[in-house]
Motif scaffolding. Structure first.
Motif, PDB file in Angstrom:
ATOM      1  N   PRO A 274       0.362  -0.948   0.014  1.00 21.56           N
ATOM      2  CA  PRO A 274       0.037   0.195   0.066  1.00 21.56           C
ATOM      3  C   PRO A 274       1.331   0.843   0.008  1.00 21.56           C
ATOM      4  O   PRO A 274       0.444   1.933  -0.952  1.00 21.56           O
ATOM      5  CB  PRO A 274      -1.035   0.006   1.585  1.00 21.56           C
ATOM      6  N   ASP A 275       1.622   0.839   0.765  1.00 17.06           N
ATOM      7  CA  ASP A 275       2.806   2.782   0.540  1.00 17.06           C
ATOM      8  C   ASP A 275       3.457   2.474  -0.412  1.00 17.06           C
ATOM      9  O   ASP A 275       3.414   3.771  -1.294  1.00 17.06           O
ATOM     10  CB  ASP A 275       3.838   2.518   1.412  1.00 17.06           C
ATOM     11  N   ARG A 276       3.772   1.606  -1.307  1.00 10.57           N
ATOM     12  CA  ARG A 276       4.269   2.209  -2.778  1.00 10.57           C
ATOM     13  C   ARG A 276       3.014   2.348  -3.277  1.00 10.57           C
ATOM     14  O   ARG A 276       3.329   3.239  -4.625  1.00 10.57           O
ATOM     15  CB  ARG A 276       5.095  -0.037  -3.426  1.00 10.57           C
ATOM     16  N   VAL A 277       1.980   1.615  -3.646  1.00 14.02           N
ATOM     17  CA  VAL A 277       0.978   2.768  -5.191  1.00 14.02           C
ATOM     18  C   VAL A 277       0.885   4.032  -4.201  1.00 14.02           C
ATOM     19  O   VAL A 277       0.567   4.584  -5.196  1.00 14.02           O
ATOM     20  CB  VAL A 277       0.213   1.944  -4.694  1.00 14.02           C
ATOM     21  N   ASP A 278       0.571   4.274  -2.940  1.00 14.63           N
ATOM     22  CA  ASP A 278       0.907   5.307  -2.411  1.00 14.63           C
ATOM     23  C   ASP A 278       1.558   6.310  -2.871  1.00 14.63           C
ATOM     24  O   ASP A 278       1.654   7.282  -3.484  1.00 14.63           O
ATOM     25  CB  ASP A 278       0.381   5.581  -1.302  1.00 14.63           C
ATOM     26  N   ASN A 279       2.658   5.975  -2.689  1.00 12.14           N
ATOM     27  CA  ASN A 279       3.950   6.443  -3.357  1.00 12.14           C
ATOM     28  C   ASN A 279       4.055   7.544  -4.846  1.00 12.14           C
ATOM     29  O   ASN A 279       4.217   8.259  -5.180  1.00 12.14           O
ATOM     30  CB  ASN A 279       5.062   6.312  -2.206  1.00 12.14           C
ATOM     31  N   PHE A 280       3.361   5.613  -5.624  1.00 11.48           N
ATOM     32  CA  PHE A 280       3.263   6.353  -7.126  1.00 11.48           C
ATOM     33  C   PHE A 280       1.831   7.114  -7.016  1.00 11.48           C
ATOM     34  O   PHE A 280       2.897   7.796  -8.635  1.00 11.48           O
ATOM     35  CB  PHE A 280       3.023   4.127  -7.560  1.00 11.48           C
ATOM     36  N   LYS A 281       1.163   7.317  -6.739  1.00 15.23           N
ATOM     37  CA  LYS A 281       0.463   8.179  -6.942  1.00 15.23           C
ATOM     38  C   LYS A 281       0.886   9.271  -6.838  1.00 15.23           C
ATOM     39  O   LYS A 281      -0.090  10.674  -7.646  1.00 15.23           O
ATOM     40  CB  LYS A 281      -1.031   7.429  -6.021  1.00 15.23           C
ATOM     41  N   ARG A 282       0.849  10.027  -6.067  1.00 19.70           N
ATOM     42  CA  ARG A 282       1.804  10.986  -5.463  1.00 19.70           C
ATOM     43  C   ARG A 282       2.727  11.337  -6.358  1.00 19.70           C
ATOM     44  O   ARG A 282       2.785  12.077  -6.486  1.00 19.70           O
ATOM     45  CB  ARG A 282       2.658  11.092  -4.035  1.00 19.70           C
TER      46      ARG A 282
ATOM     47  N   ARG B 116      -4.020  -3.162  -6.393  1.00 16.14           N
ATOM     48  CA  ARG B 116      -3.713  -3.682  -5.292  1.00 16.14           C
ATOM     49  C   ARG B 116      -2.224  -4.374  -5.291  1.00 16.14           C
ATOM     50  O   ARG B 116      -1.240  -4.151  -4.304  1.00 16.14           O
ATOM     51  CB  ARG B 116      -5.154  -4.756  -4.267  1.00 16.14           C
ATOM     52  N   GLU B 117      -2.268  -5.385  -5.891  1.00 22.52           N
ATOM     53  CA  GLU B 117      -0.415  -6.247  -6.093  1.00 22.52           C
ATOM     54  C   GLU B 117      -0.188  -5.557  -7.994  1.00 22.52           C
ATOM     55  O   GLU B 117      -0.613  -6.219  -8.758  1.00 22.52           O
ATOM     56  CB  GLU B 117      -1.358  -7.778  -6.594  1.00 22.52           C
ATOM     57  N   PRO B 118      -0.402  -4.239  -7.794  1.00 23.76           N
ATOM     58  CA  PRO B 118       0.194  -3.786  -9.160  1.00 23.76           C
ATOM     59  C   PRO B 118       1.507  -4.666  -9.988  1.00 23.76           C
ATOM     60  O   PRO B 118       2.388  -4.770  -9.382  1.00 23.76           O
ATOM     61  CB  PRO B 118       0.864  -2.528  -9.158  1.00 23.76           C
ATOM     62  N   THR B 119       0.882  -4.595 -11.731  1.00 28.08           N
ATOM     63  CA  THR B 119       2.600  -5.359 -12.037  1.00 28.08           C
ATOM     64  C   THR B 119       2.663  -4.064 -13.220  1.00 28.08           C
ATOM     65  O   THR B 119       2.612  -2.513 -13.407  1.00 28.08           O
ATOM     66  CB  THR B 119       1.326  -5.673 -13.204  1.00 28.08           C
ATOM     67  N   LEU B 120       4.344  -3.647 -13.617  1.00 29.79           N
ATOM     68  CA  LEU B 120       4.788  -3.132 -13.953  1.00 29.79           C
ATOM     69  C   LEU B 120       3.774  -2.614 -15.362  1.00 29.79           C
ATOM     70  O   LEU B 120       3.437  -1.439 -15.789  1.00 29.79           O
ATOM     71  CB  LEU B 120       6.171  -3.562 -15.040  1.00 29.79           C
ATOM     72  N   ASP B 121       2.922  -3.604 -16.667  1.00 29.00           N
ATOM     73  CA  ASP B 121       2.463  -2.705 -17.128  1.00 29.00           C
ATOM     74  C   ASP B 121       1.176  -2.050 -16.235  1.00 29.00           C
ATOM     75  O   ASP B 121       0.690  -1.021 -17.450  1.00 29.00           O
ATOM     76  CB  ASP B 121       1.651  -4.242 -17.551  1.00 29.00           C
ATOM     77  N   GLY B 122       0.666  -2.528 -15.480  1.00 28.09           N
ATOM     78  CA  GLY B 122      -0.578  -1.692 -14.993  1.00 28.09           C
ATOM     79  C   GLY B 122       0.024  -0.398 -14.745  1.00 28.09           C
ATOM     80  O   GLY B 122      -0.678   1.161 -15.286  1.00 28.09           O
TER      81      GLY B 122
ATOM     82  N   ALA C  22       1.898   1.538 -16.119  1.00 26.96           N
ATOM     83  CA  ALA C  22       2.351   2.503 -16.857  1.00 26.96           C
ATOM     84  C   ALA C  22       1.247   2.420 -17.953  1.00 26.96           C
ATOM     85  O   ALA C  22       1.342   3.316 -18.484  1.00 26.96           O
ATOM     86  CB  ALA C  22       3.186   0.501 -18.393  1.00 26.96           C
ATOM     87  N   GLN C  23       0.533   1.655 -17.734  1.00 23.43           N
ATOM     88  CA  GLN C  23      -1.167   2.018 -18.527  1.00 23.43           C
ATOM     89  C   GLN C  23      -1.734   3.885 -17.969  1.00 23.43           C
ATOM     90  O   GLN C  23      -2.492   4.576 -17.954  1.00 23.43           O
ATOM     91  CB  GLN C  23      -1.793   1.401 -17.875  1.00 23.43           C
ATOM     92  N   VAL C  24      -1.288   3.666 -16.183  1.00 19.51           N
ATOM     93  CA  VAL C  24      -2.222   4.431 -15.104  1.00 19.51           C
ATOM     94  C   VAL C  24      -1.513   5.846 -15.317  1.00 19.51           C
ATOM     95  O   VAL C  24      -1.894   6.749 -15.801  1.00 19.51           O
ATOM     96  CB  VAL C  24      -1.919   4.237 -13.644  1.00 19.51           C
ATOM     97  N   ARG C  25       0.538   5.854 -15.681  1.00 17.52           N
ATOM     98  CA  ARG C  25       0.825   6.776 -15.953  1.00 17.52           C
ATOM     99  C   ARG C  25       0.574   7.597 -17.780  1.00 17.52           C
ATOM    100  O   ARG C  25       0.676   8.377 -17.875  1.00 17.52           O
ATOM    101  CB  ARG C  25       3.016   6.303 -16.041  1.00 17.52           C
ATOM    102  N   GLY C  26       0.803   6.264 -18.392  1.00 18.08           N
ATOM    103  CA  GLY C  26       0.602   6.229 -19.282  1.00 18.08           C
ATOM    104  C   GLY C  26      -0.845   6.765 -20.034  1.00 18.08           C
ATOM    105  O   GLY C  26      -0.608   8.437 -20.830  1.00 18.08           O
ATOM    106  N   ALA C  27      -2.057   7.310 -19.314  1.00 18.24           N
ATOM    107  CA  ALA C  27      -2.890   7.803 -19.247  1.00 18.24           C
ATOM    108  C   ALA C  27      -2.901   9.321 -18.626  1.00 18.24           C
ATOM    109  O   ALA C  27      -3.848   9.822 -18.525  1.00 18.24           O
ATOM    110  CB  ALA C  27      -4.446   6.995 -18.733  1.00 18.24           C
ATOM    111  N   GLY C  28      -2.414   9.256 -17.417  1.00 22.60           N
ATOM    112  CA  GLY C  28      -1.908  10.523 -16.801  1.00 22.60           C
ATOM    113  C   GLY C  28      -1.131  11.672 -18.039  1.00 22.60           C
ATOM    114  O   GLY C  28      -1.433  12.296 -17.900  1.00 22.60           O
ATOM    115  N   ASP C  29      -0.521  11.032 -18.790  1.00 24.42           N
ATOM    116  CA  ASP C  29       0.463  11.786 -19.403  1.00 24.42           C
ATOM    117  C   ASP C  29      -0.071  11.950 -20.166  1.00 24.42           C
ATOM    118  O   ASP C  29      -0.090  13.492 -20.906  1.00 24.42           O
ATOM    119  CB  ASP C  29       2.290  11.115 -19.960  1.00 24.42           C
ATOM    120  N   SER C  30      -0.867  11.374 -21.217  1.00 20.63           N
ATOM    121  CA  SER C  30      -1.438  12.110 -22.317  1.00 20.63           C
ATOM    122  C   SER C  30      -2.594  12.953 -21.484  1.00 20.63           C
ATOM    123  O   SER C  30      -3.166  13.771 -22.754  1.00 20.63           O
ATOM    124  CB  SER C  30      -2.773  10.686 -23.154  1.00 20.63           C
ATOM    125  N   LEU C  31      -3.541  12.606 -20.892  1.00 20.24           N
ATOM    126  CA  LEU C  31      -4.207  14.105 -20.410  1.00 20.24           C
ATOM    127  C   LEU C  31      -3.838  15.274 -20.191  1.00 20.24           C
ATOM    128  O   LEU C  31      -4.241  16.429 -20.656  1.00 20.24           O
ATOM    129  CB  LEU C  31      -4.566  13.594 -19.171  1.00 20.24           C
TER     130      LEU C  31
END
Length: 79
Positions: free
Chosen positions: A6-14, A52-58, A60-69
């Motif tokens: 959960p800490d890693r996911v929160d860090n990723f989101k920030r 909750r258990e993120p994969t590198l691909d998943g 990357a998709q979140v990051r790509g959506a953020g970059d695109s918007l």
């Protein structure tokens, strides 16, 4: 010891939120995460929630959506 998942996911989101604001050149932009599709209304960006258990691909998709918007907000001509 490493961070718990959960800490890693929160860090990723920030981190993604900061990158989206930087790319969009909008410090006031609100970045949120939800189970809904990625969307933006010009004042806020909603990104897909990482698993909750993120994969590198998943992640990357979140990051790509953020970059695109963010790029759309930065370069879109409202006229």
């Amino acid at each position: 010891m490493g961070s718990s998942p959960p800490d890693r996911v929160d860090n990723f989101k920030r981190a993604v939120g900061g990158v989206v604001r930087t790319i969009a050149k909008s410090a006031d932009l609100t970045v949120s995460f939800s189970a809904n599709a990625a969307a933006s209304d010009g004042e806020s960006v909603q990104l897909p929630l990482p698993a909750r258990e993120p994969t590198l691909d998943g992640l990357a998709q979140v990051r790509g959506a953020g970059d695109s918007l963010a790029l759309r907000l930065r370069n879109h001509d409202a006229a």
